[in-house]
Design an enzyme around this catalytic site. Structure first.
Site, PDB file in Angstrom:
ATOM      1  N   LYS A  76       0.870  -1.179   0.000  1.00 29.06           N
ATOM      2  CA  LYS A  76       0.000   0.000   0.000  1.00 29.06           C
ATOM      3  C   LYS A  76       0.907   1.229   0.000  1.00 29.06           C
ATOM      4  CE  LYS A  76      -3.951   1.791   2.699  1.00 29.06           C
ATOM      5  NZ  LYS A  76      -4.769   1.555   3.911  1.00 29.06           N
ATOM      6  N   SER A 151      -9.612   1.247   2.666  1.00 28.06           N
ATOM      7  CA  SER A 151      -8.741   2.077   1.865  1.00 28.06           C
ATOM      8  C   SER A 151      -7.628   1.318   1.146  1.00 28.06           C
ATOM      9  CB  SER A 151      -8.104   3.142   2.754  1.00 28.06           C
ATOM     10  OG  SER A 151      -7.263   2.543   3.726  1.00 28.06           O
ATOM     11  N   SER A 175      -9.919  -1.135   6.816  1.00 28.62           N
ATOM     12  CA  SER A 175      -9.257  -0.903   5.528  1.00 28.62           C
ATOM     13  C   SER A 175      -8.487  -2.091   4.958  1.00 28.62           C
ATOM     14  CB  SER A 175      -8.314   0.291   5.631  1.00 28.62           C
ATOM     15  OG  SER A 175      -9.054   1.476   5.661  1.00 28.62           O
TER      16      SER A 175
END
Ligand code: MG
Ligand code: ZN
Lengths: 484, 94, 483
Positions: A76, A151, A175
């Site tokens: 990420k 996310s 997330s």
């Protein structure tokens, strides 16, 4: 079968038996990225292929294969990576190149894992759909018109699209688990304090935790072991020994006590999802577990409390983005206040601004007690609920999300989108380990089941998840991206 | 509860955000509805409840007072938008 | 009707704690390095970084608390104080809000012979900000530069109660506090280098009125003199306004001391009043301070000025005033102690320390630690006076030589041939000569003008280039002049 289709443990097995090399695996992964990345758009940055292949050859030459050695992975884009662009999917950091790597990444590097790129996300991890990325939305591999969740949407989509073998994400209110559920992969958020947060750009410091996306439970256990442990750079990382999580993967859950909270099957959960999770609970029973309904009475208050605490912390974590030392600066401002205001307003997206505003308000004089402090007290009640249930139960199981993946652009009411996190947020509030594994499909979209454990008992949820996985095939079904 | 435009402006200034008029109205409405939702917490009596700040029962996490070399200056300054004499350059304060 | 007013003063002192590294990272705290050379991503506020607390900071804070008779609560925590400023790297300062490491306490001061106890409200740990360098004046410069070497330097903010009522008391309080911090070894307290900084809260109210007047906070007081003058100025400003019935023109605000103009000036801009939005820092687990740790620190506590002062008065017979001056710094006490162990006349020692030594140090801008005179060499010199080998006047010159060259007094006396003439046979002819040449003075003396004697002694000293033993000259003159 192509190498990129295999799991980490299958590939590690081949590497150890010298049936393949990291270089071959890496080439395979790059060819897959070439095939599908235009469709899925998981990556913000793909590292130059030759640079990555060089790393792969180095791990081959080391001749020692263990854990993640030689295995291509993605991060990420909020994990700081020395010398590699780290954007947090924001225009604020569109050119930011860190001088230090996050501890979790250093641990993967120590084992000579192969980082192939940085993955898309909601801007600064604020969002549940990866649509708040300043650059582009990522697509759900199961339906390219849908979002992958967020996310950590890029991390989930990349694993499901076989663009990486595993990936790391972060989870503040769901997330990791929510996109794992939407994309049909395994996603685990460890106990708060299990994995160092050092070098991970903070959203809400008391809730953030680093975790894993993988193709199956065994891979998840291997990666978790690699990245866990006390870090002198993170005062909230805990000095508790890291077990070999693979030793929990024996499929034996006889006598394990599983609670399913009644409140988690209300809250607007779709019928398909309820059915899938109940079916899964039946499976657990068949496997010898004791399954009972439990109550977490303050569940419905977790979300409103979360949407005060997380923005409050975020509002001050985001203050360092002021245009002075790094990041975007509006250079036209001729005084410092305008410089701050313009730099931040030009480069933050709406969701980030909204949460900064909300958090600033909740902490401001006159509102602190009514909002922030009140939320902290409710947080205590939520944690107490879990404590109580865990006196009698080993793990808790629920749906991960109330629904399956949305269409891109479908939601424009922020509050409605926040409701997505309703089943995942309480776990962060209580700092517990939580995991999502595939447990069914609804209209061709994956359904996720959430397993929640006691603090530092990641082993128990991995154990249960493994037993389920060994007796079902949901994790083996892959989306057709129409490329072969 | 409804946030006024003035309140939105005050919060924006505290947070060092510049909002145009449309944004102010949008945020006033959106923040109001989120805060309305948050007011549900008032359904709970929390008089005797200890606020939970740190979820972990850990205390006294220390570092020894031993110097380690800092980051080389060229490196740490390499991300700066504007520099002069190896310092971050900012426009006038007042 | 003339109304009497009184001034109420409280001080907030920021003392830099004497550690090798910063409070939340391992960067060096050394003073005076090139800009941005003692920095890392943590103290530069880069994304992803986390603070880790320096244990020494907590120890020094506890030590200070013990020295100030404070309570060290079992539990304390860190909070974030949020505000934007270019030198504040994270745009929040990690500080302590409602649960500081030291609660309460006091220190005793003495001004013009009267003693007073000044309350300490609290002391808390926090990090310093970086340094903003302006080209020219802050109000006119088009840009400023930020150096983060100071960012993250550990500070202890010590907040007094508003117990002081004059600039002199405030100054004495700060001197006393400085002495305590120096003796406890917690801070260097160098005001010029900013390792001791002071803000003053000043208000004025009619005598007897209970509630305080509107207070103003004066910043940028970087010397004792500035503190005194700024308070005097500000108190007068308030009083004048009150006397004119313009009390409402006193606004609660921050003011700065303008050293050049010798006045305080408002620092208010049109900006909104600050709202620091304090809240507990989630990155830092709280502290639980056990009694054993406190005991351990107590046991290793160096002698504090109060105790030393008492010792100098009781054991050495020093006047209280001298004792209070000698115990202003650990260095001067060590110097005194070094002398008194081999020379019993404590008052003479303190006279030399408070007199010539202090004068020379100030004139040459030298710290006692860098001074070339040692306690041993001073004692040697004092013994030479006692033995009549040198006169007190000669000693003053010798002392200055010792100060400049670091030589022993014996060596200086030998090199310069500065031996005192103490034998009668040499002196009597010189005296007879002078008596013969000054009939007027002799007559004056005989008619009872004692002053005349002094003039003749002076002539003798002149004739002997200051080497005559003055006591002996006096005695002989009296004999020769027949009383
Ligand atoms: Mg302060
Ligand atoms: Zn540093």
């Amino acid at each position: 079968m192509e190498l990129y289709e295999l799991t980490l443990h299958e590939l590690q097995d081949k590497l150890q038996k010298k049936e393949t090399s990291s270089e071959e695996i890496t080439r395979s992964v790059f060819s897959r990225i070439n095939q599908v990345e235009d469709k899925v758009k998981s990556f913000i940055t793909v590292i130059d292929k030759e640079t990555v292949l060089k790393k792969a050859r180095e791990s081959d030459e080391s001749g020692k294969f263990t854990g993640v050695t030689g295995i291509p992975y993605g991060l990420k884009d909020l994990f700081c990576t020395r010398g590699v662009l780290t954007t947090c999917a924001s225009n604020m950091l569109a050119n930011y190149i860190p001088t230090h790597s996050s501890t979790a990444v250093s641990k993967l590097e120590e084992q000579k894992g192969i980082m192939v790129g940085k993955l898309n996300m909601d801007e600064f991890a604020m969002g549940s759909s990866t649509e708040t990325s300043a650059f582009f939305p990522t697509r759900n591999p199961w339906d390219l018109d849908r979002m992958p969740g967020g996310s950590s949407g890029g991390s989930a989509a990349a694993v499901r699209a076989d663009e990486v073998i595993f990936s790391l994400g972060s989870d503040t209110g769901g997330s990791i688990r929510q996109p794992a559920s939407f994309c049909g992969v395994v996603g685990l958020k460890p106990t708060y304090g299990r994995v160092s947060r050092s070098g991970v750009v903070a959203f809400a410091s008391s809730l953030d935790q680093v975790g894993v996306f993988s193709k199956d439970v065994e891979d998840c256990a291997i990666v978790l072991k690699t990245i866990s442990g006390y870090d002198p750079l993170d005062s909230t990382s805990v000095n508790i020994e890291v077990p070999d999580y693979t030793t929990y993967l024996d499929g034996d859950i006889k006598g394990m006590k599983i609670g399913y909270p009644r409140e988690y099957f209300e809250q607007g959960v779709t019928e398909d999802i309820k059915q899938a999770v109940f079916k899964a609970l039946k499976k657990f029973e068949e496997l010898g577990a004791i399954v009972e309904e439990v109550s977490l009475p303050h569940s419905e208050y977790a979300l409103p409390a979360y949407y005060l605490i997380a923005p409050a912390e975020a509002s001050t974590n985001m203050a360092k983005f002021d245009g002075v030392r790094f990041g975007y600066r509006n250079i036209s401002a001729d005084n410092v206040i305008d410089m701050f205001c313009n730099s931040r307003s030009d480069s933050f997206g709406d969701e980030v601004k909204r949460r900064i505003m909300l958090g600033t308000y909740a902490l401001s004089s006159g509102y602190y007690d009514a909002y922030y402090l009140k939320a902290l007290k409710v947080r205590r009640l939520i944690a107490n609920d879990f404590d109580k249930v865990f006196k009698d139960f080993d793990i808790i199981i629920s749906p991960t999300t109330p629904n399956t993946a949305f269409k891109i652009g479908q939601q424009d009411d922020p509050l409605a989108l926040y409701m997505n996190d309703i089943l995942t947020v309480p776990v962060n509030m209580a700092g517990l380990p939580g995991m999502s594994i595939p447990c069914g499909f609804s209209n061709g979209l994956p359904i996720g089941m959430q397993l929640i454990g006691k603090p530092f008992a990641e082993g128990s949820i991995l154990k249960a998840a493994y037993a389920f996985e060994q007796n079902t095939d949901y994790h083996k079904v892959k989306p057709d991206l129409g490329v072969k | 509860m409804a946030l006024t435009i003035q309140e939105v402006e005050h919060v924006a200034l505290l947070a060092r955000l510049k909002l145009d008029d449309d944004e102010k109205e949008l945020f006033a409405a959106q923040l109001s509805s989120i805060l309305d939702y948050a007011n549900r917490l008032n359904e709970l009596s929390t008089e005797d409840v200890e606020p939970l700040v740190h979820i972990l029962p850990i205390y006294n996490v220390f570092r020894e007072d031993e110097v380690q070399p800092g980051t080389p200056r060229e490196e740490i300054l390499s991300n700066a938008p504007l520099l002069e004499d190896n310092q971050y350059k900012v426009p006038k304060i007042i | 009707m003339a109304q009497e007013f009184e001034t109420v003063i409280g001080l907030e002192v920021h003392a830099e704690l004497k550690t090798a590294t910063k409070i939340f990272c391992s960067c060096s705290t050394a003073f005076g390095s090139e800009p941005n050379t003692q920095v890392c991503p943590i103290c530069s506020g880069f994304p992803g970084t986390l603070p880790v607390l320096n244990k020494k900071v907590v120890e020094l804070a506890i030590r200070t608390g013990l020295a100030l008779h404070s309570e060290i609560p079992e539990f304390c925590k860190f909070d974030r104080k949020n505000y934007f400023y270019p030198d504040l790297a994270k745009a929040y300062q990690i500080s302590q809000y409602d649960l500081p490491i030291c609660k309460g306490g006091y220190l005793d001061i003495e001004v013009n012979g009267s003693k007073k106890r000044i309350g300490i409200n609290r002391a808390h740990m926090e990090e310093d900000a970086g340094k903003l360098v302006h080209q020219g004046d802050i109000t006119t410069t088009p840009f400023s530069l930020v150096d983060l070497n100071r960012s993250g330097i550990p500070l202890l903010e010590i907040v007094s109660e508003p117990d002081m009522s004059s600039a002199a008391e405030a100054r004495t309080y700060l001197e006393k506090l400085r002495a305590i911090l120096l003796f406890a070894g917690v801070s260097d307290c160098k005001m010029q280098e900013g390792s001791l900084r002071c803000d003053a809260n000043v208000s004025v109210k009619p005598v007897g009125q209970k509630e305080l007047g509107t207070r103003t906070e004066i910043k940028n007081l970087n010397s004792f003199r500035a503190l005194e003058r700024a308070i005097e100025y500000e108190a007068k400003r308030h009083t004048c306004l009150l006397e004119d019935g313009d009390g409402d023109k006193i606004i609660q605000e921050t003011r700065t001391w303008d050293e050049e103009k010798q006045e305080t000036r408002s620092m208010r801009s049109k900006e909104e009043a600050n709202d620091y939005r304090y809240f507990p820092d989630p990155d830092l687990p709280p502290l639980k301070i056990k009694q054993e740790w406190i005991k351990e620190i107590k046991n290793s506590m160096p002698e504090l000025p109060e105790i030393a002062e008492e010792r100098l008065v009781k054991d050495c017979g020093l006047p209280e005033y001298d004792a209070s001056i000698i115990t202003m710094t650990p260095e001067s006490l060590a110097f005194f102690d070094g002398c008194v162990k081999s020379y019993s006349d404590a008052k003479t020692i303190s006279n030399w320390i408070m007199g010539d030594l202090t004068r020379l140090l100030n004139q040459n801008n030298i710290e006692l630690t860098d001074c070339k005179i040692t306690p041993d060499s001073l004692v040697s010199m004092l013994k030479m006076i006692d033995d009549g080998k040198i006169s007190g006047k000669m000693a003053k010159d010798i002392f200055e030589d010792m100060f400049n060259t670091g030589k022993n007094p014996e060596v200086i006396v030998k090199e310069k041939g500065m031996v005192q003439i103490s034998d009668e046979q040499t002196l009597v002819p010189i005296l007879e000569d002078i008596i013969a040449n000054n009939p007027r003075a002799v007559e004056d003396y005989k008619s009872g003008k004692k002053k005349a004697m002094g003039a003749m002694v002076g002539q003798v000293m002149k004739a002997t280039k200051g080497q005559a033993n003055p006591a002996l000259v006096n005695k002989l003159l009296q004999q020769l002049l027949g009383r």
